[in-house]
Design an enzyme around this catalytic site. Structure first.
Site, mmCIF file in Angstrom:
data_model
loop_
_atom_site.group_PDB
_atom_site.id
_atom_site.type_symbol
_atom_site.label_atom_id
_atom_site.label_comp_id
_atom_site.label_asym_id
_atom_site.label_seq_id
_atom_site.Cartn_x
_atom_site.Cartn_y
_atom_site.Cartn_z
ATOM 1 N N TRP A 102 2.901 -2.458 -5.272
ATOM 2 C CA TRP A 102 3.391 -2.079 -4.111
ATOM 3 C C TRP A 102 4.199 -3.082 -3.269
ATOM 4 O O TRP A 102 5.338 -2.918 -2.541
ATOM 5 C CB TRP A 102 2.638 -1.105 -3.104
ATOM 6 C CG TRP A 102 2.086 0.254 -3.899
ATOM 7 C CD1 TRP A 102 0.817 0.422 -4.397
ATOM 8 C CD2 TRP A 102 3.154 1.119 -4.400
ATOM 9 N NE1 TRP A 102 0.932 1.881 -4.974
ATOM 10 C CE2 TRP A 102 2.260 2.221 -5.155
ATOM 11 C CE3 TRP A 102 4.434 1.408 -4.196
ATOM 12 C CZ2 TRP A 102 2.852 3.346 -5.740
ATOM 13 C CZ3 TRP A 102 4.983 2.676 -5.009
ATOM 14 C CH2 TRP A 102 4.064 3.736 -5.614
ATOM 15 N N ASP A 169 1.260 -2.529 5.091
ATOM 16 C CA ASP A 169 1.373 -1.320 4.424
ATOM 17 C C ASP A 169 -0.288 -1.123 4.312
ATOM 18 O O ASP A 169 -0.947 -1.595 3.621
ATOM 19 C CB ASP A 169 1.906 -1.603 2.987
ATOM 20 C CG ASP A 169 1.869 -0.078 2.156
ATOM 21 O OD1 ASP A 169 1.185 0.624 2.621
ATOM 22 O OD2 ASP A 169 2.342 -0.417 1.134
ATOM 23 N N LYS A 193 -3.115 9.189 0.582
ATOM 24 C CA LYS A 193 -4.063 8.367 0.044
ATOM 25 C C LYS A 193 -5.243 8.794 0.990
ATOM 26 O O LYS A 193 -6.292 9.185 0.433
ATOM 27 C CB LYS A 193 -3.946 7.198 0.112
ATOM 28 C CG LYS A 193 -2.519 6.355 -0.630
ATOM 29 C CD LYS A 193 -2.793 6.736 -2.092
ATOM 30 C CE LYS A 193 -1.422 6.510 -2.975
ATOM 31 N NZ LYS A 193 -0.351 5.636 -2.395
#
Ligand SMILES: *Cc1c(COP(=O)(O)O)cnc(C)c1O
Length: 356
Positions: A102, A169, A193
């Site tokens: 990511w 993030d 998530k």
């Protein structure tokens, strides 16, 4: 039978949240209308959005500290674009920590905007650890990091001290542990998530860092415009925001992040202890960087794969296979995962040991 859901995302949410959300689909607040059919400008939904924004800041300890919370669309992947668009100057520079897939995706987008310096990377060892001991250039417009590497099962335990804005993030560990969130200037997290269903992204931004980079920003990518519109610049993800609010209320009722963190630590300890004790398993990530959210592990002997897979499936476990770039297994033990479910997995691991 309800499964023990170890999926990395979209993922488990509290059962109470599912129940309240289902009621609202049929009749929201006794209005005679479904949450799915009301106007986002209706009094009832504006109240949901306002409470969700306020509660997010409250849980993070950021109320009245110059921060705004937004519930946007486009996932964390759109935040990868919005961060440089809003913070990197024309011909500017940004510093990124490359700690996983990511992070790499965020770096790819930043490169479209300007000089993107990778200050540290663990790519050399397939991201099994979090890079440390790096230096952040003082003339960068911001520093970007990923607090939890969902795919590789590593988590930043410390964050660097720097005078430039820190962007993080936190998609896969937001609201899972106490941090001094005021050290961050921009936090974003895809809901799916640890916070809600797919379809909304929480953004928490310190207002004073915005509007300074001199770029003309398309409206939908401009944090300032979303703040001015109180997170209603266009039609928000009404249902996703509502379910996220229910999850935030659940966290608050549990006693806030501190209480949830205690449970998360107990769950992680239970599972890592078994991985370390049981000779049939080994952890995939460096011990000091192990994630309390995504536990990655491998069989020491791949010949046991079929037997192990059969055992955990029979025990009602779902979503355990690891990401293709790591292999093995990944147990995502987000906030909503009960410790009883972790015990079921541990028992299966012990059962394998006595069977082979
Ligand atoms: C899942 C994930 C993303 C991607 O999120 P989308 O909402 O699908 O864009 C980004 N960062 C991290 C850390 C993730 O776990």
């Amino acid at each position: 039978m309800k499964k023990h859901n170890y999926s990395a995302g979209p993922s488990i949410l509290p059962q109470e949240v599912f129940e309240k959300a289902s009621k609202a689909v049929l009749d929201f607040n006794n209005s005679g209308l479904s949450i799915l059919e009301i106007s986002h400008r209706s009094k009832d939904f504006v109240a949901v959005m306002d409470e969700a924004r306020a509660l997010a800041l409250d849980l993070l300890g950021l109320t009245d500290k110059g921060y705004q919370a937004l519930f946007l669309q486009g996932g964390a992947s759109t935040a990868f674009i919005m961060a440089p668009y809003n913070l990197m100057k024309e011909n500017g520079k940004a510093a990124y920590l490359d700690s996983g897939t990511w992070a790499t995706a965020a770096i790819k987008e930043a490169k479209l905007f300007g000089d993107t310096v990778i200050v540290g990377s663990s790519k050399d060892d397939n991201y099994t650890y979090v890079p440390k001991g790096y230096e952040i250039p003082a003339d960068a417009d911001y520093f970007h990091c990923t607090s939890n590497n969902t795919i590789f099962g590593t988590q930043m335990k410390e964050f660097p001290a720097t005078n430039i804005p820190v962007v993080c993030d936190m998609s896969s560990d937001i609201f899972s542990r106490e941090l001094d969130f005021s050290k961050f200037d921009l936090i974003y997290a895809g809901a799916q998530k640890n916070m809600g269903p797919a379809g909304t992204t929480l953004v928490v931004v310190k207002e004073e860092i915005l509007g300074k980079n001199g770029r003309t920003i398309p409206s939908m990518l401009d944090y300032t415009k979303h703040i001015k519109a109180e997170s209603m610049y266009n039609t928000p993800s009404v249902f996703a925001v509502y379910v996220s609010l229910l999850t935030l209320q659940w966290i608050k009722e549990k006693g806030g992040i501190a209480a949830v963190e205690k449970l998360n630590n107990a769950k992680a300890e239970l599972l890592y202890n078994e991985i370390d004790r049981n000779p049939l398993f080994k952890g995939a990530a460096a011990v000091e960087d192990r994630s309390n959210m995504n536990v990655t592990f491998l069989l020491t002997n791949p010949d046991h794969t079929e037997t192990f897979d059969k055992l955990w499936k029979e025990a009602g476990i779902s979503g355990l296979p690891g990401h293709r770039s790591v292999g093995g297994y990944r147990a995502s033990i987000y906030n909503a995962m009960p410790i009883e479910s972790v015990q079921v997995l541990v028992d299966v691991m012990k059962a394998l040991e006595s069977k082979v």
